[in-house]
Structures are given as C-alpha cells and as structure tokens.
Design an enzyme around this catalytic site. Structure first.
Site, PDB file in Angstrom:
ATOM      1  N   VAL A  46      -0.477   4.643  10.911  1.00 52.84           N
ATOM      2  CA  VAL A  46      -1.303   3.568  10.357  1.00 52.84           C
ATOM      3  C   VAL A  46      -0.503   2.743   9.347  1.00 52.84           C
ATOM      4  O   VAL A  46      -0.598   1.514   9.326  1.00 52.84           O
ATOM      5  CB  VAL A  46      -2.602   4.117   9.725  1.00 52.84           C
ATOM      6  CG1 VAL A  46      -3.438   3.000   9.125  1.00 52.84           C
ATOM      7  CG2 VAL A  46      -3.428   4.880  10.761  1.00 52.84           C
ATOM      8  N   CYS A  47       0.307   3.399   8.549  1.00 54.23           N
ATOM      9  CA  CYS A  47       1.123   2.675   7.569  1.00 54.23           C
ATOM     10  C   CYS A  47       2.121   1.757   8.273  1.00 54.23           C
ATOM     11  O   CYS A  47       2.333   0.622   7.839  1.00 54.23           O
ATOM     12  CB  CYS A  47       1.851   3.651   6.646  1.00 54.23           C
ATOM     13  SG  CYS A  47       0.737   4.623   5.612  1.00 54.23           S
TER      14      CYS A  47
END
Length: 157
Positions: A46-47
């Site tokens: 996600v990052c």
C-alpha cells in the site's frame, strides 16, 4: 493531534534525495506549501502504491506551487533504495528517531508483526506561513488518501 489551523511542528531531519541531505520544514515552506505524506514503511504494497500515485501527481502539485515529501521511519539509505525501486522522483524524509511522528501524534503499532511506533498513513498540507491548511489521518493503514483532495488543498494553501 495536529489539526487544520495549528502551527505545524517544525523539524530538521535526514532527507533521502538520491543522496542524504537534511531538510527543515520552516525553511521548506519558504518556497511555498509543503505536502507531508506520512506512510508506515518502505517496500510495502500500500505504501508503494501511495507513493507511486503521489509521484504521478507531482507535476500537478508543482503547478500548485507545492513541494511533496514522503515521511517514514525508514533510514535514509533504505528510503533511497525504495525511491529507486519505485521510480520515485520526489524526496523522502527519514524519521528514524520518530521525533516527527511524535510531534504530529501519528504513532501506531503493528503489534501482531512486532513492529511498533510507525507513522499512521496521513497527509498534511502546510502553507507558506507554517500553518496546517489540510490534514487527513487514517487509523486503517490499508486506506489511501483522496489524492484530488490533497491537490485541491495544496492549490488553496
């Protein structure tokens, strides 16, 4: 927690920009609004998606006069490797000592993984007076910010 209208906590921290320099927030806002995009950790799915999406918005942010920085607890050396791996063209701020996370009250834990005191996924737009013009903080690390909302806040700052 730091909110809209508050003076942004100032800091000086290592800057991963392909090399390792340092950045001071109160000096960075002299060039216009600053977008601080806090993320839990480099090399996570996600990052990576979030930082790559911000990189895609970089030209629009620049047109708004804003400078974007990603902020995580990773060392600047790990952040430079992450920048290279993800093809990021903006700089990352290393908060390895967690001073910025503490000042902005953004600490969270992944206790099940044994990882503590990471940054909550959050975004702050700091105007050229050093005042928070926009804030978004998620308690769910799997949720990404509304990028268009961040862009509008940068334009308005």
């Amino acid at each position: 927690m730091v909110s809209v209208g508050d003076e942004a906590p100032d800091f000086t921290a290592p800057l991963a920009n392909g090399d390792v320099d340092e950045v001071t927030l109160s000096e960075a806002v002299d060039d216009g609004p600053v977008v601080l995009a806090f993320f839990p950790g480099a090399f996570t799915s996600v990052c990576s998606d979030e930082m790559e999406t911000f990189d895609d918005k970089l030209e629009e942010l620049a047109d708004a006069g804003a400078t974007l920085y990603g902020v995580s607890i990773d060392t600047p050396f790990a952040q430079n490797a992450f920048r290279d791996d993800a093809g990021l063209t903006f700089d990352l701020i290393s908060d390895n000592d967690r001073d910025i996370i503490d000042a902005y009250d953004l600490s969270m834990d992944f206790a099940a993984l044994g990882v503590h005191n990471l940054a909550k996924r959050s975004v702050f737009v700091v105007d050229d007076d050093g005042v928070v013009a926009y804030e978004w903080v998620s308690d769910d690390p799997g949720v990404e910010p509304d990028y268009d909302e961040v862009l509008e806040a940068a334009r308005a700052a």
